[in-house]
Design a protein around this motif. Structure first.
Motif, mmCIF file in Angstrom:
data_model
loop_
_atom_site.group_PDB
_atom_site.id
_atom_site.type_symbol
_atom_site.label_atom_id
_atom_site.label_comp_id
_atom_site.label_asym_id
_atom_site.label_seq_id
_atom_site.Cartn_x
_atom_site.Cartn_y
_atom_site.Cartn_z
ATOM 1 N N ASN A 149 -15.056 0.780 16.093
ATOM 2 C CA ASN A 149 -16.161 -0.021 16.637
ATOM 3 C C ASN A 149 -16.905 0.770 17.713
ATOM 4 O O ASN A 149 -16.890 0.413 18.892
ATOM 5 C CB ASN A 149 -15.612 -1.333 17.219
ATOM 6 N N ALA A 185 -19.367 -0.959 20.233
ATOM 7 C CA ALA A 185 -18.825 -1.679 21.388
ATOM 8 C C ALA A 185 -18.847 -0.804 22.632
ATOM 9 O O ALA A 185 -19.121 -1.280 23.740
ATOM 10 C CB ALA A 185 -17.398 -2.148 21.099
ATOM 11 N N GLN A 224 -15.154 -6.840 22.912
ATOM 12 C CA GLN A 224 -15.039 -6.246 21.582
ATOM 13 C C GLN A 224 -14.145 -4.996 21.596
ATOM 14 O O GLN A 224 -13.377 -4.768 20.664
ATOM 15 C CB GLN A 224 -16.433 -5.876 21.049
ATOM 16 N N THR A 276 -10.796 -4.828 19.373
ATOM 17 C CA THR A 276 -10.713 -3.785 18.351
ATOM 18 C C THR A 276 -9.584 -2.800 18.604
ATOM 19 O O THR A 276 -8.870 -2.404 17.678
ATOM 20 C CB THR A 276 -12.043 -3.007 18.267
#
Length: 495
Positions: free
Chosen positions: A435, A438, A446, A450
């Motif tokens: 991610n 993020a 996030q 993640t």
């Protein structure tokens, strides 16, 4: 350290009940799941036909090298729940502790995710039946299979894997006939490889995102290492299974994605929506429908249900054996190392079932808790792969440094040190690439959701290190001697 006697009585030993065909099919079954049947469509929509093929090919190469690394260690020291043992023996006892608990935690939660998914799949046929009933039936079935004997587990996985293999072979046959217009009414050829931005869409970032999808698709291939401790002849069955994995990956994944990409354009909204909750738009279903098969959705639903049950079954086996291994290493209470007369570590099985059940209940009672639990296990598979690669790198270096000849190894991995180094680099790349947006937007929630697996493993590693004052083992002191199971194996094979 690890309990390595594999003759299988009731005083704390597992039994060697897995035949070569079981081990081969478990290795194959670990490769084939909803990642291929469903998520392959989203990979094509994200990166285009050649983008998806590129990502899956390189991930397949990585998995092959990973498996050969695992094979070299597993034939030298065939034990149940091997990853923790190898990390502890060849790197640092603290790493073995962290890897073992991390892997157990991941699969115990994955079982809960899979039984939830099984209920969603059943809703395709019986939408009015409460989904928790199907989940309860699935969990009871998986518990029963794992409580019977390791041979019952192996036989179940053999037949469920066979269903998946037959499905893919039929799919490839029908797909090729559809591409050439023999089925479906008109010639398609390769025109979908050149429409709009194809064959590559979105450049390197898109390929990296598909690396993540491909990585999750291949999760479970490392199960063959866990089976080594319960294989009747690990010195032959494990290398055989590993050597077959690469060609199966090429055949099943690469050809499957090629057929899907040729028949369905990457711009199709059906591919964008590919998820386990909507079987009707599985790329397999779409291809079968294009070929004129009316019952495609029901057939693929049954295959995907088989795949989900197989994943949960393997997850229960893997987590149970890892907890058993942790107990034998002194990393978990001794009771988890006890086995029933049939060789099943029943306390470890019960503990894993309880965690899976509590995780499933949290999905109903506390969705936020469930989300955090699933997030915490998200990267565990890649972390386990990282542990396997670094363990093999140090094992081989120590083996050579101590004056041993590679001919002493019953199986040795090709292209060392390229293989484990490639695995380490790609594992880091995939973990970081989960991610990246993020980080770009400083979205800390996030980032935490993640990447939660990473700090959890670090806490386990550092905590154990501080408590036990362990150190990274110098190469000259790494114990690379093979396990003393050859006599036991020869006696067992004579019987």
């Amino acid at each position: 350290m690890m309990n390595e006697n594999g003759n299988g009585d009731s005083n704390g030993q597992v039994k060697r009940g897995l035949k070569a065909r079981h081990v081969s099919m478990i290795a194959l079954g670990g490769c084939i799941g909803t990642g291929l049947f469903v998520a392959s469509g989203s990979a094509i929509s994200q990166a285009g036909p050649l983008g998806a093929l590129t990502a899956y090919f390189f991930m397949g190469m990585m998995v092959y090298f990973l498996m050969t690394s695992l094979g070299e260690m597993a034939t030298n020291m065939p034990i149940s729940g091997s990853f923790a043992a190898y990390s502890a023996k060849y790197v640092d006892p603290a790493l073995g502790f962290a890897m073992g608990w991390n892997y157990w935690f991941n699969w115990a939660i994955t079982v809960a995710v899979d039984i939830s998914t099984a209920a969603l799949v059943m809703a395709f046929w019986l939408p009015n039946v409460p989904q928790w009933i199907w989940s309860a039936i699935a969990l009871a079935l998986i518990l029963l299979i794992n409580a019977m004997s390791v041979r019952a587990f192996g036989e179940t996985e053999f037949w469920m894997s066979l269903i998946k293999v037959v499905t893919i072979i039929i799919f490839l046959g029908i797909g090729c006939l559809t591409i050439f217009g023999i089925m479906g009414g008109h010639f398609i050829g390769l025109r979908n490889f050149t429409i709009k931005q194809a064959p590559f869409v979105g450049g390197f970032p898109a390929i990296l995102s598909v690396f993540v999808v491909a990585g999750f698709s291949f999760q479970g291939t490392e199960l063959v290492g866990i089976t080594a401790g319960e294989s009747q002849d690990p010195q032959h069955s494990v290398p055989k299974a590993i050597n077959e994995v690469f060609w199966r990956i090429i055949l099943f994944y690469i050809l499957t994605i090629f057929v899907i990409a040729a028949i369905i354009p990457y711009t199709s909204h059906s591919l964008l929506g590919s998820s386990t909750t909507d079987i009707a738009i599985s790329p397999f279903t779409l291809v079968f429908q294009r070929a004129g098969l009316a019952a495609a959705a029901s057939v693929m639903n049954a295959v995907i249900l088989t795949s989900v049950i197989s994943s949960a079954n393997s997850g229960m086996y893997a987590s149970t054996r890892m907890l058993y291994s942790l107990s034998n290493s002194g990393y978990a209470p001794k009771k988890f190392g006890k086995t029933a007369p049939n060789g099943i570590p029943y306390y470890a099985l019960i503990a894993t079932t309880v965690v899976s059940l509590l995780t499933f209940i949290s999905s109903i009672a506390g969705p936020k808790i469930y989300m955090w639990l699933v997030a915490a296990s998200g990267l565990t598979g890649f972390i386990a792969w990282f542990g396997i690669a670094i363990s093999h790198y140090r094992f081989r270096r120590a083996f050579v440094k101590q004056g041993h000849d590679l001919k002493e190894l019953k199986y040795h991995a090709k292209l060392f040190p390229f293989g484990p180094i490639l695995c380490l680099i790609l594992c880091i790349l995939v973990i970081v690439g989960q991610n990246p947006s993020a980080f770009l937007h400083f979205d800390w929630k996030q980032i935490l959701v993640t990447y939660m697996s990473v700090p959890l493993v670090l806490v386990l590693y550092i905590g154990y290190k501080l408590k036990k004052h362990t150190k990274i083992i110098p190469l000259e002191k790494v114990d690379v001697s093979p396990s003393h199971e050859e006599e036991d194996l020869s006696k067992l094979n004579e019987k």
